[in-house]
Every structure is written in C-alpha cells, then in structure tokens.
Design a protein around this motif. Structure first.
Motif, PDB file in Angstrom:
ATOM      1  N   GLY A 192      -6.000 -10.350  -2.287  1.00 25.42           N
ATOM      2  CA  GLY A 192      -4.987 -10.429  -3.325  1.00 25.42           C
ATOM      3  C   GLY A 192      -3.610 -10.119  -2.772  1.00 25.42           C
ATOM      4  N   LEU A 193      -2.609 -10.180  -3.651  1.00 25.50           N
ATOM      5  CA  LEU A 193      -1.220  -9.880  -3.283  1.00 25.50           C
ATOM      6  C   LEU A 193      -0.762  -8.633  -4.018  1.00 25.50           C
ATOM      7  CD1 LEU A 193       0.845 -13.222  -3.263  1.00 25.50           C
ATOM      8  CD2 LEU A 193       0.326 -11.745  -1.320  1.00 25.50           C
ATOM      9  N   ALA A 194      -0.171  -7.702  -3.278  1.00 27.12           N
ATOM     10  CA  ALA A 194       0.421  -6.507  -3.873  1.00 27.12           C
ATOM     11  C   ALA A 194       1.937  -6.626  -3.799  1.00 27.12           C
ATOM     12  CB  ALA A 194      -0.037  -5.249  -3.148  1.00 27.12           C
ATOM     13  N   ARG A 195       2.592  -6.350  -4.910  1.00 31.65           N
ATOM     14  CA  ARG A 195       4.058  -6.402  -4.947  1.00 31.65           C
ATOM     15  C   ARG A 195       4.614  -4.993  -5.064  1.00 31.65           C
ATOM     16  NH1 ARG A 195       8.749  -6.952  -8.172  1.00 31.65           N
ATOM     17  NH2 ARG A 195       7.668  -6.321 -10.078  1.00 31.65           N
ATOM     18  N   ASN A 196       5.674  -4.718  -4.300  1.00 27.56           N
ATOM     19  CA  ASN A 196       6.339  -3.416  -4.327  1.00 27.56           C
ATOM     20  C   ASN A 196       7.718  -3.583  -4.959  1.00 27.56           C
ATOM     21  OD1 ASN A 196       7.389  -0.878  -3.902  1.00 27.56           O
ATOM     22  ND2 ASN A 196       7.582  -1.088  -1.693  1.00 27.56           N
ATOM     23  N   PRO A 197       7.921  -3.135  -6.224  1.00 30.93           N
ATOM     24  CA  PRO A 197       9.217  -3.315  -6.886  1.00 30.93           C
ATOM     25  C   PRO A 197      10.226  -2.232  -6.562  1.00 30.93           C
ATOM     26  CG  PRO A 197       7.682  -2.323  -8.403  1.00 30.93           C
ATOM     27  CD  PRO A 197       6.915  -2.541  -7.113  1.00 30.93           C
ATOM     28  N   GLU A 198       9.857  -1.257  -5.722  1.00 31.80           N
ATOM     29  CA  GLU A 198      10.757  -0.144  -5.441  1.00 31.80           C
ATOM     30  C   GLU A 198      11.647  -0.437  -4.236  1.00 31.80           C
ATOM     31  OE1 GLU A 198       9.505   3.946  -6.401  1.00 31.80           O
ATOM     32  OE2 GLU A 198       7.484   3.158  -6.081  1.00 31.80           O
ATOM     33  N   GLY A 212     -10.439  -0.903  -0.207  1.00 31.27           N
ATOM     34  CA  GLY A 212      -9.582  -1.200   0.943  1.00 31.27           C
ATOM     35  C   GLY A 212      -8.202  -0.611   0.753  1.00 31.27           C
ATOM     36  N   THR A 213      -7.299  -0.946   1.663  1.00 32.39           N
ATOM     37  CA  THR A 213      -5.934  -0.434   1.608  1.00 32.39           C
ATOM     38  C   THR A 213      -4.930  -1.574   1.742  1.00 32.39           C
ATOM     39  OG1 THR A 213      -5.864  -0.068   4.005  1.00 32.39           O
ATOM     40  CG2 THR A 213      -6.594   1.780   2.635  1.00 32.39           C
ATOM     41  N   VAL A 214      -3.729  -1.307   1.280  1.00 30.99           N
ATOM     42  CA  VAL A 214      -2.581  -2.159   1.586  1.00 30.99           C
ATOM     43  C   VAL A 214      -1.515  -1.232   2.155  1.00 30.99           C
ATOM     44  CG1 VAL A 214      -1.664  -1.999  -0.785  1.00 30.99           C
ATOM     45  CG2 VAL A 214      -0.950  -3.876   0.716  1.00 30.99           C
ATOM     46  N   LEU A 215      -1.021  -1.559   3.351  1.00 31.67           N
ATOM     47  CA  LEU A 215      -0.149  -0.639   4.075  1.00 31.67           C
ATOM     48  C   LEU A 215       1.254  -1.209   4.226  1.00 31.67           C
ATOM     49  CD1 LEU A 215      -2.595   0.434   6.943  1.00 31.67           C
ATOM     50  CD2 LEU A 215      -2.143   1.609   4.783  1.00 31.67           C
ATOM     51  N   ASP A 216       2.227  -0.326   4.032  1.00 28.42           N
ATOM     52  CA  ASP A 216       3.628  -0.623   4.338  1.00 28.42           C
ATOM     53  C   ASP A 216       4.112  -1.914   3.682  1.00 28.42           C
ATOM     54  OD1 ASP A 216       3.642   1.650   5.984  1.00 28.42           O
ATOM     55  OD2 ASP A 216       2.866   0.498   7.664  1.00 28.42           O
ATOM     56  N   VAL A 217       3.972  -1.982   2.357  1.00 29.52           N
ATOM     57  CA  VAL A 217       4.531  -3.122   1.631  1.00 29.52           C
ATOM     58  C   VAL A 217       6.042  -2.937   1.576  1.00 29.52           C
ATOM     59  CG1 VAL A 217       4.477  -4.463  -0.486  1.00 29.52           C
ATOM     60  CG2 VAL A 217       2.435  -3.194   0.250  1.00 29.52           C
ATOM     61  N   PRO A 218       6.815  -3.869   2.129  1.00 29.39           N
ATOM     62  CA  PRO A 218       8.273  -3.687   2.162  1.00 29.39           C
ATOM     63  C   PRO A 218       8.867  -3.614   0.756  1.00 29.39           C
ATOM     64  CG  PRO A 218       7.577  -5.442   3.654  1.00 29.39           C
ATOM     65  CD  PRO A 218       6.391  -5.109   2.788  1.00 29.39           C
ATOM     66  N   SER A 264       2.424   2.387   0.395  1.00 30.77           N
ATOM     67  CA  SER A 264       1.057   2.125   0.854  1.00 30.77           C
ATOM     68  C   SER A 264       0.101   2.725  -0.164  1.00 30.77           C
ATOM     69  CB  SER A 264       0.807   2.742   2.232  1.00 30.77           C
ATOM     70  OG  SER A 264       1.702   2.224   3.194  1.00 30.77           O
ATOM     71  N   ALA A 265      -1.113   2.147  -0.275  1.00 32.74           N
ATOM     72  CA  ALA A 265      -2.049   2.647  -1.277  1.00 32.74           C
ATOM     73  C   ALA A 265      -3.476   2.249  -0.940  1.00 32.74           C
ATOM     74  CB  ALA A 265      -1.682   2.128  -2.663  1.00 32.74           C
ATOM     75  N   VAL A 266      -4.418   3.011  -1.524  1.00 35.25           N
ATOM     76  CA  VAL A 266      -5.833   2.644  -1.516  1.00 35.25           C
ATOM     77  C   VAL A 266      -6.116   1.877  -2.803  1.00 35.25           C
ATOM     78  CG1 VAL A 266      -8.209   3.506  -1.514  1.00 35.25           C
ATOM     79  CG2 VAL A 266      -6.448   4.671  -0.167  1.00 35.25           C
ATOM     80  N   LEU A 267      -6.815   0.752  -2.681  1.00 35.20           N
ATOM     81  CA  LEU A 267      -7.140  -0.074  -3.833  1.00 35.20           C
ATOM     82  C   LEU A 267      -8.656  -0.171  -3.973  1.00 35.20           C
ATOM     83  CD1 LEU A 267      -4.638  -3.019  -3.215  1.00 35.20           C
ATOM     84  CD2 LEU A 267      -4.283  -1.013  -4.660  1.00 35.20           C
ATOM     85  N   VAL A 289      -8.829  -5.371  -9.849  1.00 30.83           N
ATOM     86  CA  VAL A 289      -8.286  -4.463  -8.830  1.00 30.83           C
ATOM     87  C   VAL A 289      -7.408  -3.412  -9.495  1.00 30.83           C
ATOM     88  CG1 VAL A 289      -6.947  -4.299  -6.703  1.00 30.83           C
ATOM     89  CG2 VAL A 289      -8.342  -6.329  -7.144  1.00 30.83           C
ATOM     90  N   VAL A 290      -7.595  -2.155  -9.088  1.00 33.56           N
ATOM     91  CA  VAL A 290      -6.764  -1.057  -9.576  1.00 33.56           C
ATOM     92  C   VAL A 290      -6.329  -0.208  -8.392  1.00 33.56           C
ATOM     93  CG1 VAL A 290      -7.853  -0.960 -11.843  1.00 33.56           C
ATOM     94  CG2 VAL A 290      -8.758   0.435  -9.982  1.00 33.56           C
ATOM     95  N   LEU A 291      -5.228   0.516  -8.580  1.00 32.66           N
ATOM     96  CA  LEU A 291      -4.730   1.431  -7.556  1.00 32.66           C
ATOM     97  C   LEU A 291      -5.503   2.735  -7.649  1.00 32.66           C
ATOM     98  CD1 LEU A 291      -1.058   1.947  -6.571  1.00 32.66           C
ATOM     99  CD2 LEU A 291      -2.501   3.924  -6.963  1.00 32.66           C
ATOM    100  N   ALA A 292      -6.087   3.184  -6.516  1.00 32.42           N
ATOM    101  CA  ALA A 292      -6.905   4.393  -6.519  1.00 32.42           C
ATOM    102  C   ALA A 292      -6.137   5.611  -6.036  1.00 32.42           C
ATOM    103  CB  ALA A 292      -8.149   4.189  -5.654  1.00 32.42           C
ATOM    104  N   ALA A 293      -5.263   5.459  -5.042  1.00 32.85           N
ATOM    105  CA  ALA A 293      -4.531   6.611  -4.494  1.00 32.85           C
ATOM    106  C   ALA A 293      -3.346   6.107  -3.684  1.00 32.85           C
ATOM    107  CB  ALA A 293      -5.445   7.470  -3.609  1.00 32.85           C
ATOM    108  N   TRP A 294      -2.281   6.947  -3.658  1.00 33.18           N
ATOM    109  CA  TRP A 294      -1.114   6.641  -2.838  1.00 33.18           C
ATOM    110  C   TRP A 294      -1.346   7.119  -1.410  1.00 33.18           C
ATOM    111  CZ3 TRP A 294       1.579   3.310  -5.238  1.00 33.18           C
ATOM    112  CH2 TRP A 294       1.784   3.386  -6.621  1.00 33.18           C
ATOM    113  N   LEU A 295      -0.745   6.416  -0.470  1.00 32.12           N
ATOM    114  CA  LEU A 295      -0.780   6.824   0.926  1.00 32.12           C
ATOM    115  C   LEU A 295       0.645   6.941   1.441  1.00 32.12           C
ATOM    116  CD1 LEU A 295      -3.601   4.506   2.353  1.00 32.12           C
ATOM    117  CD2 LEU A 295      -3.772   6.934   1.827  1.00 32.12           C
TER     118      LEU A 295
END
Length: 250
Positions: A88-94, A119-125, A99-102, A148-154
């Motif tokens: 999938g695609l994760a978008r970072n609006p900040e 899994g994880t998604v790391l360093d989304v610009p 980074s996060a665990v999904l 898909v849901v966000l489980a934890a911040w990294l």
C-alpha cells in the motif's frame, strides 16, 4: 429655690423614664411581630432574591487532531513468494519525517477475519507518499482484502532533509513471472552509505499497482551505480514509475 431645682430634676427623670419605656414597648412590639411572622429566618427568606443574569461565554473551539501517516488508495494483496504480502501507500501530511509499524487484518470474500500481516514504513518524507509491504506468517490463500491500521510510531532513522542519494529511475520490464525496475544511484554525500531502494508503479489515478525492492547497496562518497529492483508479481499496466530510498543506514 432648692425645692424648684429638685422638682425640675424629678420632671426630667420622669421624661427620661417615659422615653425608655416607650422604646421598650416599641421593641417588644417589633419582637412580637417577628415571632408571629415565623422568626428572623422566615423574614430573611421572604426577602426577594436578586435575579442573576447569566453571561454568555463562547464555547472553546476544539482543535482537530493532527493527522500523521495515512493509508491512501487501495491496497494490493500478493500471494507470490510463499507468504501473503499486503502492499500500500502511506502519506505523510506533516512537515517532519515519519515512520510507523502497520498491521493489516486479512478478510475473506464474506468478510470473515482469516489472518494478520505486519510490517513497517520508514522515513516517509514530509508531504509525500511511500509504499509499504506487510507480511503474513501464513499463506492465507483465501484472503481477498486487507484493512490496514497504524499500530505504533517509530523514531525517524534519517533527518527531515532530503537524503544524500540522487535517484534516477530507468526501465521497467517483465522478467520471468515478475518484473524488474532499473535505477541509477549517486552518493552526493561526503561519507559512505548503505541502503535499499523501493520502487512503486502507479496508475493514472495515482493508485499503487506494483512494488519492487532492491538488495542492500553500499556507495562510497561521490560514487554511482546501477540498481535493480525486483518483484515476484506480474508486471501491471502503469503510468508512473517511481524509485525511493527504502532504508538508509547512516
């Protein structure tokens, strides 16, 4: 003379006693009226209560929560490679790197839960998107959809500034049952870097239709190399090909 003075004294004394007696009588009458009326408490209670006009105060404005990583578009379920994968695609609006665990719950055609992928998604610009891949420990061949849901911040593993690697996407072609993506990488930093790359194929609506990844690469300062990103899934029809740093090891 003495008799006149003595008589006047008695007169004034009589007047004073009369005044005192009148005061006592008046006080007694008043006290009796109070007692007949129910006592001081009843008189106080009978007094009109002043009306307090409420002052209208504006309600506090609720501050909407800040959205962080968001899953955008549809997800892809892949059964290639043995274990089930969810892309999938994760978008970072900040304005900072995130980074996060999904986690994803896998459901069958009837909506019944049949498995979980993590899994994880790391360093989304900042203000950007990046593909992620979640893996299930079981094949779960009957899964047709994933939520898909966000489980934890990294903590971010790289600074918010752009990575010191310049990427130039190349050709995309089918290879065997899957496909490959080519890219040119240049290390523009003054120190060596070890990293992996992730490629995404998007359709005309910006939806993710394919994901490929590279093996770990190492580049010395100023060095360039050609990288190959592979996918076990068939080559889809796409409009845009994009290559990003997946994991950057400082």
């Amino acid at each position: 003379m003495e008799n006149g003075v003595g008589e006047s004294r008695w007169v004034w004394l009589a007047v004073a006693l009369g005044v005192v007696a009148a005061g006592v009588v008046c006080f007694g009458a008043a006290a009796l009226a109070v007692l007949q009326a129910g006592g001081p408490a009843r008189l106080l209670a009978s007094r009109p209560t002043p009306t307090v006009t409420p002052v209208a105060r504006p309600l506090p404005t609720a501050t909407p929560p800040t959205e962080r990583l968001q899953v955008v578009g549809r997800v892809l379920i892949s059964h290639a490679g043995g274990a089930l994968q969810v892309h999938g695609l994760a978008r970072n609006p900040e304005s900072v790197t995130r980074s996060a665990v999904l986690t994803a719950t896998l459901v069958e055609q009837g909506g019944r839960l049949v498995g979980i992928a993590v899994g994880t998604v790391l360093d989304v610009p900042p203000n950007d998107t990046k593909p992620f891949t979640l893996v299930s420990s079981d094949p779960v061949l009957d899964a047709v959809d994933a939520r898909v849901v966000l489980a934890a911040w990294l903590p971010a593993t790289q600074p918010t500034a752009p990575p010191p690697l310049r990427l130039t996407p190349g050709a995309v072609r089918a290879r065997g049952n899957g496909f490959v993506m080519e890219a040119r990488v240049t290390n523009e930093d003054r120190q060596p870097h070890r990293f992996t790359l992730v490629g995404s194929l998007l359709d005309a609506g910006g939806n993710l239709v394919g994901v490929a990844r590279s093996a770990p690469l190492t580049l010395a300062p100023g060095e360039s190399t050609s990288a190959t990103l592979t996918s076990p899934d068939p080559l889809p029809s796409f409009v845009t090909a994009r290559v990003q740093v997946d994991v950057l090891e400082e």
